[in-house]
Design a protein around this motif. Structure first.
Motif, PDB file in Angstrom:
ATOM      1  N   ARG A 154      20.964  21.120 -49.212  1.00 24.40           N
ATOM      2  CA  ARG A 154      20.362  19.812 -48.918  1.00 24.40           C
ATOM      3  C   ARG A 154      18.849  19.890 -48.724  1.00 24.40           C
ATOM      4  O   ARG A 154      18.242  18.980 -48.189  1.00 24.40           O
TER       5      ARG A 154
ATOM      6  N   SER B 171      20.678  14.615 -33.767  1.00 27.43           N
ATOM      7  CA  SER B 171      21.851  15.333 -34.265  1.00 27.43           C
ATOM      8  C   SER B 171      21.423  16.406 -35.258  1.00 27.43           C
ATOM      9  O   SER B 171      20.299  16.370 -35.785  1.00 27.43           O
ATOM     10  N   PRO B 172      22.290  17.372 -35.551  1.00 29.03           N
ATOM     11  CA  PRO B 172      21.954  18.382 -36.566  1.00 29.03           C
ATOM     12  C   PRO B 172      21.590  17.760 -37.906  1.00 29.03           C
ATOM     13  O   PRO B 172      20.662  18.219 -38.585  1.00 29.03           O
ATOM     14  N   GLN B 173      22.310  16.685 -38.289  1.00 30.05           N
ATOM     15  CA  GLN B 173      22.035  16.047 -39.570  1.00 30.05           C
ATOM     16  C   GLN B 173      20.637  15.429 -39.592  1.00 30.05           C
ATOM     17  O   GLN B 173      19.911  15.512 -40.588  1.00 30.05           O
ATOM     18  N   ALA B 174      20.249  14.822 -38.471  1.00 30.14           N
ATOM     19  CA  ALA B 174      18.935  14.178 -38.409  1.00 30.14           C
ATOM     20  C   ALA B 174      17.803  15.190 -38.391  1.00 30.14           C
ATOM     21  O   ALA B 174      16.655  14.856 -38.729  1.00 30.14           O
ATOM     22  N   ARG B 175      18.092  16.415 -38.002  1.00 33.20           N
ATOM     23  CA  ARG B 175      17.049  17.453 -37.946  1.00 33.20           C
ATOM     24  C   ARG B 175      16.763  18.071 -39.315  1.00 33.20           C
ATOM     25  O   ARG B 175      15.796  18.810 -39.458  1.00 33.20           O
ATOM     26  N   ARG B 176      17.635  17.838 -40.271  1.00 36.75           N
ATOM     27  CA  ARG B 176      17.474  18.395 -41.626  1.00 36.75           C
ATOM     28  C   ARG B 176      17.312  19.912 -41.570  1.00 36.75           C
ATOM     29  O   ARG B 176      16.363  20.485 -42.082  1.00 36.75           O
TER      30      ARG B 176
ATOM     31  N   GLY C 183      28.820  18.786 -48.334  1.00 43.14           N
ATOM     32  CA  GLY C 183      27.632  18.272 -47.669  1.00 43.14           C
ATOM     33  C   GLY C 183      26.707  17.502 -48.585  1.00 43.14           C
ATOM     34  O   GLY C 183      25.741  16.889 -48.125  1.00 43.14           O
TER      35      GLY C 183
ATOM     36  N   ASP D 225      26.734  12.526 -50.411  1.00 45.69           N
ATOM     37  CA  ASP D 225      25.951  11.293 -50.495  1.00 45.69           C
ATOM     38  C   ASP D 225      25.151  11.213 -51.794  1.00 45.69           C
ATOM     39  O   ASP D 225      24.538  10.176 -52.081  1.00 45.69           O
TER      40      ASP D 225
ATOM     41  N   PRO E 129      16.746  21.853 -46.740  1.00 45.00           N
ATOM     42  CA  PRO E 129      16.385  21.693 -45.322  1.00 45.00           C
ATOM     43  C   PRO E 129      14.917  21.978 -45.080  1.00 45.00           C
ATOM     44  O   PRO E 129      14.251  22.668 -45.871  1.00 45.00           O
TER      45      PRO E 129
END
Length: 372
Positions: A155, A78-83, A106, A109, A157
């Motif tokens: 975040r 997923s996009p989130q898992a790709r950072r 975003g 967390d 990236p």
């Protein structure tokens, strides 16, 4: 083996084309890769595939030791898992959120204190002080761009993806902010992929450029190398070489080639030209126009011709001259008036040998041309 982003995948667009993309971008040191090409060439599609927003039917995308996509093994991160950090063309800022709210989005967390500290860092980095409580509608185009970039990197990236990051701005602002964006990308030290169709942005922002057409990458290299030495005529046309004509090398003396173009003889640097059939590529900005018989310039190519088209474009004018082949030049409106250029005018075109780039034509290209 050094870490790299590698792409080898295919995505089909029914009724249009199949994007078959192969690309390798070393990650150390971080570089800015420009995806360059005309509208519909597949630039944004490739960017969205990297982001995990589009899914190729075949192939792999690998980031370092992590597989982001392997269609055969049904691996789809997923996009989130790709950072990744992703900045769309329209910035997609939330109109009801403040500058701080957009940047903070975003980071839910993180603990509140860490969240606020990260927002403060980015406000300072992107020079958004005193705009913290402003809404997007209250910001200039350049300020909106900086907020969108701050949100994309919030975040931390490992890869930054920017889709036409300057296209929403007016021309003067675009010119000013391109240098600022380059400085920021260098400072961030994050591998970045930037989509643009503007050659000035490509030269300003990029360390590496990949020229695309029909979903395929035609040439990669430094922007200066690709723009001044296109691998073939298709690349030359995409990167904005206004004159691309067929010629034949008739002589080569110590790296200075004599080329016949429809019977007109030209001199160009041709030490690396293999074979007699070439494309002659000339940028309009490298052509000087003057009245016939008045040349005092030491240049290898002095051609006489008739003006066949005069096309005003703001403060500049594009002039097409028939020199045995159509040659395009860009001059100022003042120069046009001084020369009295109109359709049918006789004019001299001056081109230095170093301004002519000779691209070998392959056997297949010659065969294709003979069928037209």
């Amino acid at each position: 083996m050094a870490a790299a982003l590698t792409v080898d995948c295919r995505k089909t667009f029914p009724g249009r084309f199949t994007a078959a993309t192969q690309l390798t971008l070393p990650l150390d040191p971080p570089r800015v890769l420009i995806l360059f090409g005309p509208s519909g060439s597949g630039k944004t599609t490739l960017l969205r595939c990297l982001a995990g927003l589009e899914w190729p039917e075949e192939g792999r995308i690998q980031f370092g030791s992590t597989t982001w996509l392997d269609a055969a093994s049904n691996i789809r991160l997923s996009p989130q898992a790709r950072r990744i950090g992703y900045m769309p063309q329209d910035y997609a800022l939330f109109p009801t959120h403040t500058v701080c709210g957009n940047i903070e989005y975003g980071l839910s967390d993180l603990p509140m204190a860490a969240r606020r500290e990260r927002v403060r860092e980015l406000i300072a980095l992107l020079q958004l002080q005193r705009l913290e409580q402003a809404k997007p509608a209250q910001l200039s185009g350049g300020q909106q761009q900086r907020v969108a970039l701050a949100r994309a990197i919030a975040r931390r990236p490992q890869l930054l993806l920017l889709d036409e990051p300057l296209s929403a701005l007016d021309a003067p602002t675009r010119s000013r902010l391109s240098g600022e964006l380059r400085a920021l990308l260098t400072q961030l030290h994050i591998p970045s992929v930037v989509v643009t169709h503007d050659w000035a942005e490509a030269l300003t922002l990029g360390d590496v450029i990949a020229v695309m057409q029909g979903g395929t990458i035609l040439q990669t290299g430094s922007p200066q190398e690709v723009f001044s030495r296109p691998a073939n005529a298709e690349v030359a046309q995409i990167v904005g070489i206004e004159t691309v004509v067929q010629g034949h090398v008739v002589a080569n003396d110590n790296g200075l080639a004599t080329v016949s173009v429809n019977g007109t003889m030209l001199k160009g640097l041709g030490a690396d030209v293999s074979g007699a059939a070439v494309y002659v590529c000339i940028r309009a900005e490298d052509v000087l126009l003057e009245q016939t018989g008045n040349s005092v310039i030491s240049a290898r190519n002095l051609l006489s011709g008739l003006v066949t088209e005069v096309l005003p474009q703001g403060v500049l004018v594009t002039v097409t001259v028939d020199c045995g082949f159509p040659l395009r030049a860009v001059i100022t409106r003042g120069a046009r008036e001084e020369l009295g250029l109109v359709t049918g005018s006789l004019v001299a075109a001056v081109i230095k040998a170093g301004a002519m780039h000779l691209v070998p034509r392959s056997t297949q290209q010659l065969a294709d041309q003979s069928l037209k």
